[in-house]
Design an enzyme around this catalytic site. Structure first.
Site, mmCIF file in Angstrom:
data_model
loop_
_atom_site.group_PDB
_atom_site.id
_atom_site.type_symbol
_atom_site.label_atom_id
_atom_site.label_comp_id
_atom_site.label_asym_id
_atom_site.label_seq_id
_atom_site.Cartn_x
_atom_site.Cartn_y
_atom_site.Cartn_z
ATOM 1 N N SER A 160 1.288 -10.379 12.101
ATOM 2 C CA SER A 160 0.408 -9.293 11.651
ATOM 3 C C SER A 160 -0.012 -9.478 10.190
ATOM 4 C CB SER A 160 1.161 -7.972 11.812
ATOM 5 O OG SER A 160 0.544 -6.947 11.091
ATOM 6 N N THR A 209 -8.445 -8.344 14.764
ATOM 7 C CA THR A 209 -8.221 -7.131 15.562
ATOM 8 C C THR A 209 -9.395 -6.181 15.367
ATOM 9 O OG1 THR A 209 -5.828 -7.365 15.466
ATOM 10 C CG2 THR A 209 -6.662 -5.166 15.931
ATOM 11 N N LYS A 284 -9.159 -9.764 19.117
ATOM 12 C CA LYS A 284 -8.125 -8.968 19.815
ATOM 13 C C LYS A 284 -8.574 -7.513 19.908
ATOM 14 C CE LYS A 284 -3.218 -7.667 19.420
ATOM 15 N NZ LYS A 284 -3.110 -6.317 18.865
ATOM 16 N N HIS A 308 -4.239 -2.258 22.089
ATOM 17 C CA HIS A 308 -3.283 -2.091 20.989
ATOM 18 C C HIS A 308 -1.990 -1.420 21.490
ATOM 19 C CE1 HIS A 308 -3.833 -2.568 16.489
ATOM 20 N NE2 HIS A 308 -2.618 -2.085 16.531
HETATM 21 C C1 LIG Z 1 5.183 -1.236 16.167
HETATM 22 C C2 LIG Z 1 3.892 -1.912 16.497
HETATM 23 C C3 LIG Z 1 3.122 -2.421 15.474
HETATM 24 C C4 LIG Z 1 1.898 -3.075 15.773
HETATM 25 N N1 LIG Z 1 1.189 -3.635 14.741
HETATM 26 C C5 LIG Z 1 0.056 -4.326 15.027
HETATM 27 C C6 LIG Z 1 -0.638 -5.022 14.005
HETATM 28 O O1 LIG Z 1 -0.243 -5.015 12.831
HETATM 29 N N2 LIG Z 1 -1.774 -5.693 14.353
HETATM 30 C C7 LIG Z 1 -2.251 -5.732 15.649
HETATM 31 O O2 LIG Z 1 -3.285 -6.348 15.915
HETATM 32 N N3 LIG Z 1 -1.575 -5.101 16.641
HETATM 33 C C8 LIG Z 1 -0.444 -4.419 16.364
HETATM 34 N N4 LIG Z 1 0.251 -3.812 17.377
HETATM 35 C C9 LIG Z 1 -0.228 -3.962 18.778
HETATM 36 C C10 LIG Z 1 0.401 -5.198 19.421
HETATM 37 O O3 LIG Z 1 -0.100 -6.386 18.847
HETATM 38 C C11 LIG Z 1 0.121 -5.259 20.933
HETATM 39 O O4 LIG Z 1 -1.265 -5.149 21.139
HETATM 40 C C12 LIG Z 1 0.854 -4.202 21.737
HETATM 41 O O5 LIG Z 1 2.110 -3.921 21.178
HETATM 42 C C13 LIG Z 1 1.039 -4.666 23.174
HETATM 43 O O6 LIG Z 1 1.573 -3.660 23.957
HETATM 44 P P1 LIG Z 1 3.137 -3.520 24.304
HETATM 45 O O7 LIG Z 1 3.811 -3.010 23.072
HETATM 46 O O8 LIG Z 1 3.121 -2.527 25.412
HETATM 47 O O9 LIG Z 1 3.657 -4.871 24.726
HETATM 48 C C14 LIG Z 1 1.461 -3.156 17.106
HETATM 49 C C15 LIG Z 1 2.253 -2.639 18.123
HETATM 50 C C16 LIG Z 1 3.458 -2.031 17.836
HETATM 51 C C17 LIG Z 1 4.294 -1.507 18.978
#
Ligand SMILES: Cc1cc2nc3c(=O)[nH]c(=O)nc-3n(C[C@H](O)[C@H](O)[C@H](O)COP(=O)(O)O)c2cc1C
Length: 411
Positions: A160, A209, A284, A308
């Protein structure tokens, strides 16, 4: 006079599950978020059933329950939250029920090949670590636990923008460098500086993203912050970009007056990025076929189908249901990855049969990290790899490359 038998630990836990005391102890019979998903098997594990070590885990949900007990409420809320009433978060799990698997029989599955190819590189497994910010909120080792716990078994990792560890430190322990996820902020100078660092650290690709032009309505997070009575000012500085000031990727950058939100971002941003960097570009947060096609037309090298993890728009639509139209539109021109709700080997098999090249997981590896640090991340990934292999063997699949729509029927 007979005396009441002492309560066993199990019946005490059962009593507690129905008790008004429960919220005071930091549990809730139906915590908003993941616990309401149908495949979590039970809304609440009995207290005596919480695993004491990674080796005790039967599935990835075992780590979630320990994470919920271990983390301060606000940090667990950050991990678990969806948006509004968490409907899209739940949809991400429920969506898998729209697609059933159609097994093939009498295939020699004594050995199976789980490797996949993405952007000219072969990976031993299609399970990629999705970018997630602030991982030291879950364990002091943060992103290093994710990097060390994933690299040896051939998992790819996306880092990230808002990490608590620098891209240089993460890539130093990885066998192959991570892809760098980009939140560009509203300053091109900041974007350029982030790109230069990712390039300098050897990242072969940047993941833009696009699903959070503005902040989303994370109600579960808001409630959990209210429930947290600790003084958080030591780690979270005030002000609109105060939370960025401790992030290593923003070190030395003047973020005063630089909005993090990007409501102005449109398609020409991809062209601008293309002109600025030689890294491959993946987009993304795509959930429509027509958008995916435009990504390709604007020069993207890959797509990640994602909402996300139910933390952006409250669409109510799962990622897995968005996947087929994106695969059709892209028509093999660039790799398609997908994330959102992947918790089982069979989820992965379904996505690959629907045309995804790889899948990403977010919360499961963070649950593992929160529960047991690097060992937890390793075990979560081991469980998912083992479930995927088993699903391949039981559905008559020798190699992931064989998967196609013939393995899927409407659920
Ligand atoms: C705690 C947390 C922080 C996240 N931070 C980011 C981030 O900084 N950038 C981003 O593109 N997606 C972020 N995401 C989304 C994840 O990249 C991903 O799309 C998502 O967690 C997938 O779903 P899942 O948690 O059900 O596996 C975050 C998700 C979580 C749970």
């Amino acid at each position: 006079m007979s005396q009441a038998a002492p309560l066993s630990r199990r019946s005490f836990a059962r009593f507690l599950a129905g008790s008004p005391l429960l919220p005071l102890l930091g549990f809730s019979a139906c915590t908003p978020g993941e616990s309401e998903t149908p495949n979590s098997q039970t809304a609440l594990r009995e207290l005596s059933d919480l695993i004491g070590s990674p080796e005790d885990a039967i599935n990835v949900f075992d780590f979630r329950d320990v994470a919920r007990q271990t983390l301060p409420p606000a940090h667990y809320g950050y991990l678990a939250t969806g948006v509004d009433g968490d409907e899209t978060l739940r949809a991400n799990r429920e969506g898998f029920r729209q697609f059933d698997l159609r097994a093939r029989r009498l295939v020699d599955v004594s050995s199976v090949d789980t490797s996949v190819e993405m952007l000219g590189e072969r990976w031993e497994t299609p399970i990629v670590l999705a970018p997630a910010g602030s991982q030291k909120a879950f364990h002091p080792d943060g992103e290093m636990a994710a990097a060390r716990g994933s690299t040896a078994q051939g998992h790819h990792q996306i880092l990230s923008t808002v990490t608590t560890t620098s891209v240089e430190d993460v890539n130093a322990v990885r066998h192959r460098p991570a892809w760098y996820q980009l939140y560009p902020t509203s300053s091109w100078d900041v974007t350029r500086a982030l790109l230069r660092r990712a390039e300098g650290a050897g990242c072969p690709a940047v993941v833009l993203t696009v699903d959070l032009p503005v902040d989303s309505n994370r109600e579960t997070l808001k409630r959990s912050v209210k429930a947290d009575t600790r003084d958080c000012s030591n780690c979270h500085e005030a002000g609109p970009t105060g939370w960025l000031s401790r992030k290593p990727m923003f070190e030395g950058l003047d973020m005063q007056g630089v909005p993090f939100d990007t409501p102005w971002m449109t398609w020409d941003f991809i062209s601008r990025l293309r002109d600025e960097t030689d890294m491959r570009i993946l987009v993304k947060g795509v959930v429509r076929g027509d958008d995916a096609l435009r990504c390709v037309q604007y020069g993207a090298d890959g797509i990640i189908v994602s909402n996300h993890g139910g933390r952006a728009e409250a669409s109510g639509r799962s990622s897995i249901e968005s996947l087929p139209e994106v695969v059709t539109a892209v028509n093999g021109r660039v790799p398609v990855l997908v994330d959102g709700g992947f918790r089982r080997g069979t989820d992965i098999l379904k996505a690959l049969a629907l045309g995804a090249d790889s899948i990403c997981i977010g919360r499961p590896y963070l649950w593992g990290m929160a529960a047991f640090g690097q060992a937890g991340v390793e075990k979560v990934l081991e469980i998912l790899r083992a479930e995927l292999r088993l699903a391949m063997q039981l559905h008559g699949v020798q190699s992931l490359a064989e998967l196609d729509r013939s393995f899927i029927v409407a659920g």
